[in-house]
Design a protein around this motif. Sequence first.
Motif, PDB file in Angstrom:
ATOM      1  N   ASP A  33       0.838  -1.200   0.000  1.00 23.34           N
ATOM      2  CA  ASP A  33       0.000   0.000   0.000  1.00 23.34           C
ATOM      3  C   ASP A  33       0.868   1.243   0.000  1.00 23.34           C
ATOM      4  O   ASP A  33       1.567   1.527   0.960  1.00 23.34           O
ATOM      5  CB  ASP A  33      -0.907   0.000   1.231  1.00 23.34           C
ATOM      6  CG  ASP A  33      -1.862   1.190   1.233  1.00 23.34           C
ATOM      7  OD1 ASP A  33      -2.229   1.655   0.131  1.00 23.34           O
ATOM      8  OD2 ASP A  33      -2.215   1.650   2.332  1.00 23.34           O
ATOM      9  N   ARG A  34       0.882   1.945  -1.119  1.00 22.77           N
ATOM     10  CA  ARG A  34       1.600   3.218  -1.281  1.00 22.77           C
ATOM     11  C   ARG A  34       3.008   3.150  -0.696  1.00 22.77           C
ATOM     12  O   ARG A  34       3.342   3.872   0.245  1.00 22.77           O
ATOM     13  CB  ARG A  34       0.806   4.359  -0.654  1.00 22.77           C
ATOM     14  CG  ARG A  34      -0.574   4.569  -1.244  1.00 22.77           C
ATOM     15  CD  ARG A  34      -1.228   5.846  -0.768  1.00 22.77           C
ATOM     16  NE  ARG A  34      -0.538   7.028  -1.295  1.00 22.77           N
ATOM     17  CZ  ARG A  34       0.150   7.892  -0.545  1.00 22.77           C
ATOM     18  NH1 ARG A  34       0.250   7.713   0.759  1.00 22.77           N
ATOM     19  NH2 ARG A  34       0.726   8.947  -1.095  1.00 22.77           N
ATOM     20  N   ALA A  36       7.210   3.281  -0.191  1.00 19.23           N
ATOM     21  CA  ALA A  36       8.402   4.060  -0.512  1.00 19.23           C
ATOM     22  C   ALA A  36       9.374   3.108  -1.195  1.00 19.23           C
ATOM     23  O   ALA A  36       9.724   2.064  -0.647  1.00 19.23           O
ATOM     24  CB  ALA A  36       9.017   4.646   0.748  1.00 19.23           C
ATOM     25  N   HIS A  52       6.859   3.176 -10.455  1.00 15.87           N
ATOM     26  CA  HIS A  52       6.217   4.054  -9.475  1.00 15.87           C
ATOM     27  C   HIS A  52       4.704   4.140  -9.739  1.00 15.87           C
ATOM     28  O   HIS A  52       3.888   3.980  -8.827  1.00 15.87           O
ATOM     29  CB  HIS A  52       6.852   5.438  -9.547  1.00 15.87           C
ATOM     30  CG  HIS A  52       6.195   6.468  -8.692  1.00 15.87           C
ATOM     31  ND1 HIS A  52       6.553   6.697  -7.380  1.00 15.87           N
ATOM     32  CD2 HIS A  52       5.189   7.352  -8.966  1.00 15.87           C
ATOM     33  CE1 HIS A  52       5.803   7.668  -6.883  1.00 15.87           C
ATOM     34  NE2 HIS A  52       4.968   8.081  -7.830  1.00 15.87           N
ATOM     35  N   GLY A  56       1.686   2.358  -7.611  1.00 13.51           N
ATOM     36  CA  GLY A  56       1.005   3.391  -6.843  1.00 13.51           C
ATOM     37  C   GLY A  56       1.828   3.809  -5.645  1.00 13.51           C
ATOM     38  O   GLY A  56       1.311   3.930  -4.526  1.00 13.51           O
ATOM     39  N   ALA A  57       3.119   4.009  -5.875  1.00 14.10           N
ATOM     40  CA  ALA A  57       4.039   4.316  -4.783  1.00 14.10           C
ATOM     41  C   ALA A  57       3.809   5.716  -4.229  1.00 14.10           C
ATOM     42  O   ALA A  57       3.372   6.627  -4.934  1.00 14.10           O
ATOM     43  CB  ALA A  57       5.481   4.178  -5.265  1.00 14.10           C
ATOM     44  N   ARG A  58       4.133   5.867  -2.961  1.00 14.78           N
ATOM     45  CA  ARG A  58       4.081   7.180  -2.324  1.00 14.78           C
ATOM     46  C   ARG A  58       5.279   8.021  -2.766  1.00 14.78           C
ATOM     47  O   ARG A  58       5.154   9.223  -3.035  1.00 14.78           O
ATOM     48  CB  ARG A  58       4.087   7.010  -0.801  1.00 14.78           C
ATOM     49  CG  ARG A  58       4.089   8.317  -0.026  1.00 14.78           C
ATOM     50  CD  ARG A  58       3.960   8.080   1.476  1.00 14.78           C
ATOM     51  NE  ARG A  58       5.173   7.486   2.062  1.00 14.78           N
ATOM     52  CZ  ARG A  58       5.312   6.197   2.387  1.00 14.78           C
ATOM     53  NH1 ARG A  58       4.316   5.351   2.162  1.00 14.78           N
ATOM     54  NH2 ARG A  58       6.424   5.747   2.924  1.00 14.78           N
ATOM     55  N   SER A  59       6.441   7.367  -2.825  1.00 12.50           N
ATOM     56  CA  SER A  59       7.655   8.057  -3.254  1.00 12.50           C
ATOM     57  C   SER A  59       8.604   7.034  -3.854  1.00 12.50           C
ATOM     58  O   SER A  59       8.613   5.861  -3.459  1.00 12.50           O
ATOM     59  CB  SER A  59       8.333   8.774  -2.087  1.00 12.50           C
ATOM     60  OG  SER A  59       8.793   7.823  -1.120  1.00 12.50           O
ATOM     61  N   THR A  60       9.415   7.477  -4.809  1.00 19.01           N
ATOM     62  CA  THR A  60      10.400   6.598  -5.443  1.00 19.01           C
ATOM     63  C   THR A  60      11.686   7.372  -5.665  1.00 19.01           C
ATOM     64  O   THR A  60      11.665   8.488  -6.206  1.00 19.01           O
ATOM     65  CB  THR A  60       9.891   6.065  -6.798  1.00 19.01           C
ATOM     66  OG1 THR A  60       8.707   5.280  -6.580  1.00 19.01           O
ATOM     67  CG2 THR A  60      10.944   5.191  -7.470  1.00 19.01           C
ATOM     68  N   SER A  80       7.286  13.287  -6.592  1.00 19.99           N
ATOM     69  CA  SER A  80       7.366  12.019  -5.862  1.00 19.99           C
ATOM     70  C   SER A  80       8.339  11.014  -6.473  1.00 19.99           C
ATOM     71  O   SER A  80       8.559   9.945  -5.927  1.00 19.99           O
ATOM     72  CB  SER A  80       5.973  11.380  -5.763  1.00 19.99           C
ATOM     73  OG  SER A  80       5.398  11.219  -7.050  1.00 19.99           O
ATOM     74  N   TYR A  97      12.807   1.956   3.578  1.00 21.39           N
ATOM     75  CA  TYR A  97      12.040   1.696   2.351  1.00 21.39           C
ATOM     76  C   TYR A  97      11.182   0.442   2.480  1.00 21.39           C
ATOM     77  O   TYR A  97      11.526  -0.515   3.174  1.00 21.39           O
ATOM     78  CB  TYR A  97      12.992   1.554   1.157  1.00 21.39           C
ATOM     79  CG  TYR A  97      13.583   2.874   0.741  1.00 21.39           C
ATOM     80  CD1 TYR A  97      12.926   3.687  -0.180  1.00 21.39           C
ATOM     81  CD2 TYR A  97      14.774   3.340   1.307  1.00 21.39           C
ATOM     82  CE1 TYR A  97      13.440   4.921  -0.530  1.00 21.39           C
ATOM     83  CE2 TYR A  97      15.291   4.572   0.958  1.00 21.39           C
ATOM     84  CZ  TYR A  97      14.620   5.357   0.038  1.00 21.39           C
ATOM     85  OH  TYR A  97      15.124   6.586  -0.308  1.00 21.39           O
ATOM     86  N   ASP A  98      10.045   0.491   1.770  1.00 13.63           N
ATOM     87  CA  ASP A  98       9.169  -0.674   1.687  1.00 13.63           C
ATOM     88  C   ASP A  98       9.616  -1.635   0.590  1.00 13.63           C
ATOM     89  O   ASP A  98       9.290  -2.816   0.632  1.00 13.63           O
ATOM     90  CB  ASP A  98       7.727  -0.228   1.396  1.00 13.63           C
ATOM     91  CG  ASP A  98       7.196   0.701   2.464  1.00 13.63           C
ATOM     92  OD1 ASP A  98       7.033   0.243   3.615  1.00 13.63           O
ATOM     93  OD2 ASP A  98       6.963   1.891   2.161  1.00 13.63           O
TER      94      ASP A  98
END
Length: 260
Positions: A33-34, A36, A52, A56-60, A80, A97-98
């Motif tokens: 879910d979203r 990093a 990205h 649906g990444a929050r940040s990359t 982002s 990071y995820d």
Amino acid sequence: MTTDAWDPSQYNRFADEREQPFWDLARLLQPIDRPAIVDLGCGDGRLTAALHAHIGARSTLGVDSSPSMIDGATAHATDSVTFELGDIAAWEQPSSYDLVFANASLQWVPDHARVLGLWVRSLKPGGQIAVQVPSNADQATHRIAAELGAELLAEPPPDPVAHNVLPPEVYARLLDDLGCSDQHVRLQVYAHHLPSTTDVVEWVKGTMLTRFKAPLGPDGWDDFVERFRQRLVEELGERSPYFFPFKRVLLWGRVGPSGP
């Protein structure tokens, strides 16, 4: 490499074929879910931005050691999606990071056990790592390049795939040692159909042969490529189209909820 031997336009001559393992690697990911994301060895950033959006990444963050690649990546930068010059062999940002993603970049650096340890320690609890490396050092392209390099240079640069890439089962063991109890590791052969045998030369000019550019210089580089072309065609035969099998290792792992 001490100088930037990378040419984004040469590398992208076979963009469709090079994208196949990228997206196969992305398909190994479990839903996040979203997240990093960091993309280590991001190249020109085109696929980094696509990943990205796909996830649906929050940040990359994209990291690459090539100034020319990072210059090209700025075209894909947003609020982002960001890019920076860096050494992926030394990169580490503990518990940040995820997802750590590295497609066709780890082979360029030595000591994969140490580097993967840095990358896994950069994951948050439950985070995922996905890496793809070529595993084709036994092919004629690599052998002929090494032989020719030894003839022309007193200290030829070593083949990074031959020296750095490990067997799939060793990567599986490393992931387990690093706390990735959930994992998937496989060797896959990609079946590419190139227009002709000589197109194999154009393929490796954008990757594996780049290590010879700096030590040979411009004139020596052109001579090297022509000699390489002659020897490769002599061994493989001039065929049109040419079937080009390419072995790669894909690995994915997820750390536990308490982290690595």
